[in-house]
Motif scaffolding. Structure first.
Motif, PDB file in Angstrom:
ATOM      1  N   PHE A 104       0.749  -1.189  -0.082  1.00  0.00           N
ATOM      2  CA  PHE A 104       0.102  -0.065   0.144  1.00  0.00           C
ATOM      3  C   PHE A 104       0.693   1.250  -0.065  1.00  0.00           C
ATOM      4  O   PHE A 104       0.594   2.280  -0.388  1.00  0.00           O
ATOM      5  N   LEU A 105       2.031   1.289   0.785  1.00  0.00           N
ATOM      6  CA  LEU A 105       2.718   2.460   0.687  1.00  0.00           C
ATOM      7  C   LEU A 105       3.444   2.757  -0.762  1.00  0.00           C
ATOM      8  O   LEU A 105       3.499   3.723  -1.075  1.00  0.00           O
ATOM      9  N   SER A 106       3.749   1.565  -1.457  1.00  0.00           N
ATOM     10  CA  SER A 106       4.233   1.842  -2.841  1.00  0.00           C
ATOM     11  C   SER A 106       3.188   2.373  -3.620  1.00  0.00           C
ATOM     12  O   SER A 106       3.236   3.104  -4.790  1.00  0.00           O
ATOM     13  N   LEU A 107       1.789   2.207  -3.577  1.00  0.00           N
ATOM     14  CA  LEU A 107       0.812   2.452  -4.335  1.00  0.00           C
ATOM     15  C   LEU A 107       0.401   3.895  -3.771  1.00  0.00           C
ATOM     16  O   LEU A 107       0.059   4.568  -4.535  1.00  0.00           O
TER      17      LEU A 107
ATOM     18  N   ALA B  77      -4.980   4.810   5.793  1.00  0.00           N
ATOM     19  CA  ALA B  77      -5.930   4.313   6.994  1.00  0.00           C
ATOM     20  C   ALA B  77      -5.416   2.677   7.280  1.00  0.00           C
ATOM     21  O   ALA B  77      -5.514   2.184   8.296  1.00  0.00           O
ATOM     22  N   LEU B  78      -5.105   2.114   6.129  1.00  0.00           N
ATOM     23  CA  LEU B  78      -4.896   0.899   6.405  1.00  0.00           C
ATOM     24  C   LEU B  78      -3.343   0.480   6.640  1.00  0.00           C
ATOM     25  O   LEU B  78      -2.928  -0.216   7.493  1.00  0.00           O
ATOM     26  N   VAL B  79      -2.435   1.617   6.249  1.00  0.00           N
ATOM     27  CA  VAL B  79      -0.978   1.258   6.354  1.00  0.00           C
ATOM     28  C   VAL B  79      -0.635   1.891   8.084  1.00  0.00           C
ATOM     29  O   VAL B  79       0.158   1.000   8.588  1.00  0.00           O
TER      30      VAL B  79
ATOM     31  N   GLY C  55       9.064  -1.201   8.302  1.00  0.00           N
ATOM     32  CA  GLY C  55       7.811  -0.207   7.510  1.00  0.00           C
ATOM     33  C   GLY C  55       8.388   1.136   6.969  1.00  0.00           C
ATOM     34  O   GLY C  55       8.070   1.714   6.107  1.00  0.00           O
ATOM     35  N   MET C  56       9.147   1.938   8.005  1.00  0.00           N
ATOM     36  CA  MET C  56       9.568   3.236   7.695  1.00  0.00           C
ATOM     37  C   MET C  56      10.597   3.024   6.593  1.00  0.00           C
ATOM     38  O   MET C  56      10.773   3.854   5.754  1.00  0.00           O
ATOM     39  N   LEU C  57      11.433   1.840   6.370  1.00  0.00           N
ATOM     40  CA  LEU C  57      12.236   1.878   5.469  1.00  0.00           C
ATOM     41  C   LEU C  57      11.486   1.743   4.145  1.00  0.00           C
ATOM     42  O   LEU C  57      12.024   2.307   3.006  1.00  0.00           O
ATOM     43  N   GLY C  58      10.766   0.800   4.324  1.00  0.00           N
ATOM     44  CA  GLY C  58       9.701   0.606   3.130  1.00  0.00           C
ATOM     45  C   GLY C  58       9.126   1.849   2.635  1.00  0.00           C
ATOM     46  O   GLY C  58       8.675   2.230   1.553  1.00  0.00           O
ATOM     47  N   ALA C  59       8.537   2.719   3.884  1.00  0.00           N
ATOM     48  CA  ALA C  59       7.959   4.059   3.245  1.00  0.00           C
ATOM     49  C   ALA C  59       9.126   4.972   2.314  1.00  0.00           C
ATOM     50  O   ALA C  59       8.471   5.514   1.361  1.00  0.00           O
ATOM     51  N   ALA C  60      10.348   4.915   2.890  1.00  0.00           N
ATOM     52  CA  ALA C  60      11.188   5.924   2.323  1.00  0.00           C
ATOM     53  C   ALA C  60      11.554   5.152   0.951  1.00  0.00           C
ATOM     54  O   ALA C  60      11.483   5.930  -0.033  1.00  0.00           O
TER      55      ALA C  60
ATOM     56  N   TRP D 219       8.514   5.793  -1.210  1.00  0.00           N
ATOM     57  CA  TRP D 219       8.572   7.546  -1.488  1.00  0.00           C
ATOM     58  C   TRP D 219       9.404   7.764  -2.622  1.00  0.00           C
ATOM     59  O   TRP D 219       9.215   8.461  -3.593  1.00  0.00           O
ATOM     60  N   ARG D 220      10.397   7.201  -2.674  1.00  0.00           N
ATOM     61  CA  ARG D 220      11.599   7.620  -3.815  1.00  0.00           C
ATOM     62  C   ARG D 220      11.207   6.806  -5.091  1.00  0.00           C
ATOM     63  O   ARG D 220      11.825   7.357  -5.982  1.00  0.00           O
TER      64      ARG D 220
END
Lengths: 264, 102
Positions: A209-212, B47-49, B69-74, B77-78
């Motif tokens: 979901f983050l990547s989407l 809301a799910l994340v 999760g935070m690394l995945g978010a980074a 994002w990139r």
């Protein structure tokens, strides 16, 4: 023409033009959804199916966990898989088994299911314009497979007109199959693979979901919608018992994004 | 009451939440309502994340899941690259778990 008439005429023309633009836009999206933006439906279907395969890594353990919980709550094997086949809502199924184990009434279980799954209403509603060109029976069948992950994978593409309903169908069917397989695996193997849920495979969901989500964060309203929804969901999860927090977070976040866009 | 009655009841209400918006003739025509629905995708995903990364079991947890999760978010994002994000996130979590950090 009198100057006031000119102003009114221009305003009416503007409104009409905007209305036509919006209608044209809706038609364009509906056509794109129906025709799959130029790609054959079957091709769209497989693209959606394959794109969703990575999520199986998270769904299978989830299904196993549900099946084990259901058996632990006293459901028969048939009832366990029956719930997965008929209800097809992971969180609500887990909630229901917990309630059953605690002796809750049928009515309270059904109401709890409605509450947990009410978040699907805005999801379906946001896709309705893109799908309106499909015959009712097709929408009815498609509706059965709608879940958060299939929505997350498909909605962005459908709403921008780059994918059609085939993609939604493919991802929906893919996830449906994986849920049944997970449930069956849990029934078949039981406690032998209980440790599989501690491998952190369910991380696949937030990572996906983050990547989407990332493209939406480039716009201010999109970023605000995500931020408000995340905040509400977190607060709700921590302080509000039950599952209403999801619906509140989704509605709140969507409102925030829409209001910010309206101000620009 | 038989569990099957409960299961059927659950099935009916769940299907209703999915199908009624798609099958009813009631159109969303108000511009604000349309805009609100257009922001459903990012709101749903966020809301799910958020709870699953920050408070998976009902209380805020700091641990390998959060860091992964935070690394995945980074990474997301990139790159906005799904396979990359998932692989790096799961890989980092796996390594931390294996090292006994969580």
């Amino acid at each position: 023409m009198h100057s006031v008439d000119m102003i009114l005429f221009k305003e009416l023309a503007e409104d009409r033009r905007r209305q036509l633009q919006t209608e044209a836009e809706v038609d364009r999206l509906a056509t794109a959804a129906r025709t799959g933006a130029g790609n054959a439906v079957s091709k769209q279907f497989w693209r959606g199916f394959i794109a969703t395969l990575p999520l199986w890594i998270g769904i299978l353990p989830f299904g196993v966990a549900y099946a084990m919980a259901a058996r632990g709550a006293g459901l028969s094997a048939a009832e366990t898989i029956g719930m997965s086949l008929l209800v097809y809502g992971g969180t609500s199924q887990l909630v229901a088994t917990e309630l059953l184990a605690n002796g809750a009434s049928a009515l309270s279980i059904i109401l709890a299911t409605l509450l947990v799954n009410a978040r699907l209403v805005p999801l379906a509603a946001s896709l309705a314009p893109s799908l309106k060109c499909l015959p009712a029976y097709a929408r009815g069948v498609l509706a059965f497979t709608l879940t958060d992950p299939s929505y997350a994978m498909s909605a962005g593409r459908i709403l921008q007109g780059v994918a059609g309903w085939g993609f939604l169908a493919g991802s929906g069917v893919s996830l449906y199959i994986s849920w049944q397989l997970g449930t069956l695996a849990g029934l078949a193997v039981g406690s032998a693979i209980a440790h599989v849920t501690s491998l952190g495979l369910e991380l696949v969901f937030p990572l996906t979901f983050l990547s989407l989500l990332a493209p939406y964060l480039r716009s201010r309203p999109g970023g605000l919608a995500a931020l408000v929804a995340a905040g509400l969901a977190l607060v709700g999860r921590l302080f509000v018992p039950g599952s209403a927090y999801l619906l509140i977070a989704i509605v709140g976040g969507s409102l925030a994004g829409a209001l910010l866009e309206g101000r620009r | 009451m038989s569990d099957w009655v409960i299961i059927l009841g659950m099935a009916v209400v769940t299907y209703a939440t999915r199908a009624l918006p798609l099958l009813s003739r009631w159109k969303v025509s108000h511009p604000l309502a349309k805009r609100v629905l257009s922001y459903a995708p990012p709101a749903v995903m966020a809301a799910l994340v958020a709870p699953s990364l920050l408070a998976p079991s009902g209380a805020v947890e700091v641990g390998p899941k959060l860091w992964a999760g935070m690394l995945g978010a980074a990474v997301a994002w990139r790159t906005a690259n799904l396979p990359l994000t998932v692989t790096i996130g799961l890989g980092v979590f796996g390594i931390m778990h294996w090292l006994g950090l969580g």
